[in-house]
Design an enzyme around this catalytic site. Structure first.
Site, mmCIF file in Angstrom:
data_model
loop_
_atom_site.group_PDB
_atom_site.id
_atom_site.type_symbol
_atom_site.label_atom_id
_atom_site.label_comp_id
_atom_site.label_asym_id
_atom_site.label_seq_id
_atom_site.Cartn_x
_atom_site.Cartn_y
_atom_site.Cartn_z
ATOM 1 N N HIS A 199 39.384 47.473 32.881
ATOM 2 C CA HIS A 199 38.083 47.764 33.494
ATOM 3 C C HIS A 199 37.338 48.800 32.655
ATOM 4 O O HIS A 199 37.139 49.936 33.089
ATOM 5 C CB HIS A 199 38.263 48.293 34.917
ATOM 6 C CG HIS A 199 38.595 47.234 35.915
ATOM 7 N ND1 HIS A 199 37.662 46.339 36.393
ATOM 8 C CD2 HIS A 199 39.766 46.930 36.524
ATOM 9 C CE1 HIS A 199 38.233 45.520 37.262
ATOM 10 N NE2 HIS A 199 39.513 45.855 37.355
ATOM 11 N N ARG A 208 41.964 56.056 48.285
ATOM 12 C CA ARG A 208 41.865 54.979 49.276
ATOM 13 C C ARG A 208 43.240 54.463 49.662
ATOM 14 O O ARG A 208 43.562 54.320 50.844
ATOM 15 C CB ARG A 208 41.026 53.837 48.688
ATOM 16 C CG ARG A 208 40.915 52.590 49.569
ATOM 17 C CD ARG A 208 40.553 51.380 48.728
ATOM 18 N NE ARG A 208 41.604 51.058 47.769
ATOM 19 C CZ ARG A 208 41.411 50.288 46.688
ATOM 20 N NH1 ARG A 208 40.217 49.798 46.408
ATOM 21 N NH2 ARG A 208 42.430 50.028 45.879
ATOM 22 N N GLU A 262 34.360 49.177 32.205
ATOM 23 C CA GLU A 262 33.099 49.576 32.846
ATOM 24 C C GLU A 262 33.288 50.647 33.922
ATOM 25 O O GLU A 262 32.304 51.201 34.433
ATOM 26 C CB GLU A 262 32.421 48.346 33.474
ATOM 27 C CG GLU A 262 33.022 47.856 34.789
ATOM 28 C CD GLU A 262 34.323 47.069 34.639
ATOM 29 O OE1 GLU A 262 34.913 46.707 35.675
ATOM 30 O OE2 GLU A 262 34.751 46.809 33.490
ATOM 31 N N LYS A 267 52.270 48.624 40.027
ATOM 32 C CA LYS A 267 50.876 48.501 39.640
ATOM 33 C C LYS A 267 50.608 49.159 38.289
ATOM 34 O O LYS A 267 51.052 50.283 38.034
ATOM 35 C CB LYS A 267 49.989 49.151 40.715
ATOM 36 C CG LYS A 267 48.500 48.963 40.494
ATOM 37 C CD LYS A 267 47.693 49.557 41.650
ATOM 38 C CE LYS A 267 46.214 49.317 41.474
ATOM 39 N NZ LYS A 267 45.409 49.862 42.596
ATOM 40 N N SER A 324 43.800 48.620 36.399
ATOM 41 C CA SER A 324 44.135 48.740 37.811
ATOM 42 C C SER A 324 44.482 47.345 38.316
ATOM 43 O O SER A 324 43.626 46.608 38.797
ATOM 44 C CB SER A 324 42.949 49.327 38.602
ATOM 45 O OG SER A 324 43.254 49.394 39.984
ATOM 46 N N CYS A 370 39.179 41.466 33.928
ATOM 47 C CA CYS A 370 40.373 41.687 34.754
ATOM 48 C C CYS A 370 40.819 40.398 35.448
ATOM 49 O O CYS A 370 41.193 39.437 34.795
ATOM 50 C CB CYS A 370 40.139 42.837 35.733
ATOM 51 S SG CYS A 370 41.701 43.586 36.295
#
Length: 306
Positions: free
Chosen positions: A235, A249, A237, A163, A192, A142
């Protein structure tokens, strides 16, 4: 793959609960083999979460892996206890005299800053230069991939209008390359991020090979021709609930955030998300370790890599 970590690393117990073979230091020293030596430069704020995700991703081949966690000395983590850093991490100055079979540079939540304004940028540049002479193959994730493509190849990231957030469909471009061996024509992976590396800028670089991309999310996977540098834009993982945690969040902070694309069934955040990217994520890490680390690295690391 037996993952070798310190006996009391918190992630060790969680991995064992998932039936992942984790070998502690006491048992490892009695095995007469040389483990693959991997260092993880963890730039993520929630370091313990990232440790668990990366260790899980490295656990799918029979090779023994000795994992060392590294932090940048020029930045103080606000989200991970100092006691955890001091106990389980080493600084770059502690390890820069060593050679490694593999090195992983994670993403970081600083992508909206110019690279030169990141407080540890000078240290990171030194580390990235060092990997070219002390590491067999380096995996960049990333923002870590964006930073490396900028530093090594001069490709600048660009801001996105909104985003890139969710699970996106990707297509394999060249399945003859061992890094994507075993991939389906189409696979899914999480993204992300607020910035991207333009696909056409990478295509202009003869030194780089694009292996997978997405009509929606753009570049996903590319590498240097010699396999010494691997760049992953998403990502793979991530856990099942990582995007959910990020979404809630940002909501709690009152930030403008859309529901992650293609993540919740029926786009309903109250429905448990389906895990549709794990098998290809495991395949990616296994192929990297096998074809670009294990089969390429010298048996005697102290004898020098180059």
């Amino acid at each position: 793959m037996p993952i070798r970590v310190q006996n009391d690393l918190p992630a060790k117990e969680l991995l064992e609960q998932e039936n992942i073979f984790v070998m502690d230091e006491t048992r490892a020293i009695h095995q007469d083999i040389r483990p693959i030596k991997i260092a993880l430069l963890n730039l993520m704020p929630l370091k313990e979460d990232t440790e668990l995700q990366i260790l899980r991703s490295l656990s799918n081949t029979p090779i023994q892996v000795d994992v060392i966690f590294v932090h940048v000395a020029s930045h103080t983590s606000k989200n991970t206890p100092t006691s955890h850093i001091n106990k389980f991490y080493q600084s770059f100055s502690d390890i820069k005299h060593q050679n490694f079979d593999g090195f992983i540079i994670t993403g970081a939540p600083v992508e909206q800053l110019p690279f030169e304004e990141v407080d540890y940028w000078e240290e990171l540049k030194e580390i990235m230069d060092w990997t070219k002479t002390h590491v067999t193959s380096t995996l960049h994730l990333c923002w870590g991939a964006q930073a490396a493509l900028y530093h090594h190849y001069g490709i600048q990231k660009v801001a996105l209008p909104e985003k890139m957030f969710g699970i996106f469909k990707h297509h394999v471009r060249d399945r003859k390359v061992p890094l994507v061996r075993g991939f389906d024509d189409i696979f899914y992976a999480p993204h992300s991020r607020h910035t991207e590396i333009p696909l056409d800028k990478v295509e202009e670089k003869e030194e780089l090979t694009i292996l997978a991309d997405s009509k929606e999310a753009g570049l996903f996977l590319c590498m240097s021709k010699d396999g010494k540098q691997i760049f992953v834009m998403g990502h793979p993982e991530y856990d099942r609930m990582t995007l959910d945690a990020e979404y809630r969040r940002d909501q709690s902070k009152g930030l403008e955030i859309q529901i992650p694309n293609n993540y919740y069934p029926n786009n309903d955040p109250e429905i448990h998300p389906e895990l549709v990217w794990r098998s290809h994520a495991n395949n990616l890490y296994t192929n990297w370790l096998n074809y670009y680390v294990y089969q390429m690295t010298p048996y005697d690391l102290d004898g020098g890599l180059f």
